[in-house]
Write an enzyme that holds these catalytic residues in place. Structure first.
Site, mmCIF file in Angstrom:
data_model
loop_
_atom_site.group_PDB
_atom_site.id
_atom_site.type_symbol
_atom_site.label_atom_id
_atom_site.label_comp_id
_atom_site.label_asym_id
_atom_site.label_seq_id
_atom_site.Cartn_x
_atom_site.Cartn_y
_atom_site.Cartn_z
ATOM 1 N N GLU A 141 1.821 6.169 -9.306
ATOM 2 C CA GLU A 141 2.104 4.828 -8.796
ATOM 3 C C GLU A 141 3.565 4.487 -9.049
ATOM 4 O O GLU A 141 4.066 4.648 -10.163
ATOM 5 C CB GLU A 141 1.195 3.799 -9.484
ATOM 6 N N ALA A 142 4.248 4.011 -8.008
ATOM 7 C CA ALA A 142 5.676 3.722 -8.107
ATOM 8 C C ALA A 142 5.976 2.482 -8.929
ATOM 9 O O ALA A 142 7.063 2.356 -9.507
ATOM 10 C CB ALA A 142 6.282 3.572 -6.713
ATOM 11 N N HIS A 165 -0.974 -8.244 7.156
ATOM 12 C CA HIS A 165 -2.161 -7.410 7.340
ATOM 13 C C HIS A 165 -1.874 -6.216 8.245
ATOM 14 O O HIS A 165 -2.544 -6.016 9.259
ATOM 15 C CB HIS A 165 -3.313 -8.231 7.943
ATOM 16 N N HIS A 194 -9.409 -10.919 6.838
ATOM 17 C CA HIS A 194 -8.405 -10.515 5.863
ATOM 18 C C HIS A 194 -8.807 -9.121 5.385
ATOM 19 O O HIS A 194 -9.986 -8.789 5.302
ATOM 20 C CB HIS A 194 -8.363 -11.518 4.718
#
Length: 615
Positions: free
Chosen positions: A44-45, A542, A590
């Site tokens: 994970e960055a 989105h 969403h």
């Protein structure tokens, strides 16, 4: 949470490497590592951000946007928006965008997911996905008093009750909430008492991904990652930025062997014996594929990247929900979220109340929601004309064009929530600035287009991971029907301004419309609303589709899509994409709950395929 060091991470032999510890990536990591015989690594960055109040406290939603927890992406100038660029927030933190979103929890319609299946993506219809929606959630039944007071409806058979994500209705609502429900009902909109069960059409009180026991955000870090952090076969390395998927020829096929990543200024390689899974989201999953030599040869050659797998679909098919916000002046006695922004004493009191009892203004989310078909307010002859216009678009495949055209046909449109309205107290529009020292109060009516025709792309700008990709959604433009979107948004804005805002009981608290500013009614013509929308439309954050499932098109020698219906990258072995980028068509919802479901289904398929290979 125990943190893995680069030394420990590199010392392990991984079966699976997951690129991106966000919404979907941590789901996949948790499910794969349930098997103690598999070793799973996550890169994970962003950092870990446990205990950060702007993430954890529901009422502080939005305050992390533009901070170090955000990648701070921007679109390129959009001709359809008068040349404006838009900020595109994406989570740069363990948990990804699930740590930054507004905690809205809902599902699309049955027809939306059946459309994915009908495009040729086996196993992606509504009935196929429903078990995974339920698997991810732990629905908390609201107290009977709260159910009656705030019209809290649900279908017990449609919700999950043992999943990791804590989901439920809020215990407190803004003072406009009941007015909203009654107003929409007065306009002929029915309450949807089963809005998670396959139809989102109607008005209802929405749910949130909030843990009722702690009152805090429930997201992938605290639910899928933290409870499993002690597993010896699961290693999570944060602040590690993947620069390339390492592909080598194996029996004539390009096979993912591992990844290169950067941390603390140094470059490293980690190997995966089974698969590499990219879960970097709709912006960075196509970016990583292109940096690895998978994509359009023209784009790769300009960036001086050797082509390994030619696929012009990588980074294409970008679809995003677009949003506009009408602002109204309301009764000055109402309490709004703006009060906490403008008055330190009120903000301090709200924080004290939340910390002491998990009650008060900081528990309130924007949960007054309605999804409407265009047939509710667009004359049938105009809707039919737009449907015919959609049918004349030749730049999209026949199957997809038929689905899109049918969505606007008056006979079909009544089944679909094509425009979402959200009403809440407070000013949500970045383009409306109240006069200084104003004591006036405001409310916002958001309108969000659910099935955009506008299609764009996301592509690398260089061969350096540090250079942000070029994001071009082509809002209201392009060759895929963007002008249709603008026409539909004009209809939606007029309905909000002239019907919703002028209907009782909501009209009882509204004093006047302030944005767009009111002008003589004869001047509020088509061009008035088009100009306002062009100048103020923004993203609802989105984005989907940039590594889309190819379905039947993908099976065609002419090519289509980026992954198959098992989420395997075409032209490769041992490489998948599992995140929102695989969605072939935008949905009316969403995205949060759907991305979790994609993570669950993706993990299940990976495990099934591994078992099949071992037999």
């Amino acid at each position: 949470m125990p943190l893995t060091s680069p030394v420990d991470f590199l010392a392990r032999k991984f079966d699976y490497l997951i690129v991106g510890g966000g919404t979907a990536g941590l789901v996949v990591a948790a499910r794969l590592s349930e098997n103690p015989a598999l070793t799973v690594g996550v890169l994970e960055a962003g950092p870990v951000a446990l205990g950060v109040e702007t993430i954890d406290i529901p009422g502080l939603y939005g305050q992390t946007l533009g901070t170090d927890y955000d990648w701070k992406f921007e679109t390129i100038p959009q001709p359809g928006l008068d040349g404006r660029t838009l900020a595109w927030p994406r989570g740069k933190v363990l948990g990804g965008t699930s740590a930054l979103n507004f905690m809205t929890w809902n599902r699309a319609s049955r027809e939306d997911h059946d459309a994915w299946r009908d495009l040729g993506n086996k196993g992606w219809g509504w009935d196929d996905l429903l078990p995974y929606f339920k698997k991810t959630e732990n629905f908390h039944t609201p107290e009977e008093f709260n159910q009656k007071a705030n019209s809290l409806y649900y279908d017990k058979q449609a919700v999950g009750e043992s999943g990791p994500i804590q989901v439920g209705y809020a215990s407190e609502y803004s003072s406009s909430h009941q007015l909203w429900l009654k107003t929409m009902q007065s306009l002929g909109v029915e309450s949807n008492r089963a809005h998670l069960a396959g139809s989102n059409v109607g008005v209802w009180t929405n749910l949130g991904s909030v843990d009722p026991h702690t009152g805090t955000r429930s997201y992938s870090t605290t639910t899928y990652c933290l409870p499993n952090a002690s597993r010896p076969n699961l290693l999570v390395l944060t602040e590690a930025c993947v620069t390339e998927i390492v592909l080598e020829k194996d029996d004539g096929e390009w096979t993912a062997k591992g990844v290169r990543f950067q941390r603390d200024g140094s470059s490293f390689f980690a190997a995966a014996s089974r698969e590499v899974i990219i879960s970097a989201g709709s912006v960075q999953s196509p970016q990583i594929l292109e940096l690895s030599g998978i994509g359009n040869p023209d784009i790769l050659s300009k960036a001086r990247i050797s082509v390994k797998v030619s696929n012009p679909n990588v980074g294409e098919n970008l679809q995003d929900h677009i949003m506009a916000a009408l602002i109204f002046e309301v009764d000055s006695t109402l309490s709004t979220p703006d009060d906490l922004k403008q008055h330190k004493a009120a903000a301090d009191a709200a924080r004290h109340q939340f910390r002491a009892s998990r009650t008060g203004p900081l528990t309130i989310l924007p949960n007054s929601i309605c999804y409407l078909p265009f047939s509710h307010f667009v004359p049938s002859h105009q809707l039919r004309a737009l449907s015919e216009e959609a049918g004349s678009i030749t730049t999209i495949p026949d199957l997809e064009r038929a689905i899109r055209q049918d969505r606007l046909a008056p006979s079909s449109a009544a089944k679909l929530g094509q425009i979402e309205y959200i009403f809440d107290l407070g000013n949500w529009n970045p383009f409306f600035q109240p006069p200084p020292s104003s004591y006036k109060k405001y409310a916002t009516c958001l309108q969000i287009l659910q099935y955009p025709f506008s299609k764009g792309s996301i592509h690398i700008s260089s061969n350096n991971i540090a250079d942000k990709p070029m994001i071009d959604p082509q809002y209201y433009g392009g060759t895929h029907g963007g002008p249709i979107d603008l026409s539909l948004m004009v209809h939606a804005a007029r309905f909000a301004a002239y019907r919703i805002a002028q209907a009782l009981p909501l009209a009882g608290i509204i004093r006047r419309r302030v944005f767009p500013p009111q002008v003589p009614v004869e001047d509020e013509d088509e061009s008035f609303w088009r100009d306002w929308l062009t100048q103020t439309t923004i993203t609802d954050w989105h984005p989907v589709g940039t590594c889309a499932m190819g379905g039947r098109i993908g099976m065609n020698p002419a090519g289509g899509g980026v992954v198959d219906d098992r989420l395997r990258v075409y032209g490769t072995k041992g490489l998948r994409v599992v995140d929102a980028s695989v969605m072939p068509l935008q949905i009316s919802a969403h995205l949060q709950a759907t991305v979790y479901a994609i993570g669950e289904k993706g993990a299940a398929m990976i495990l099934e395929d591994a078992q099949f290979e071992n037999e």
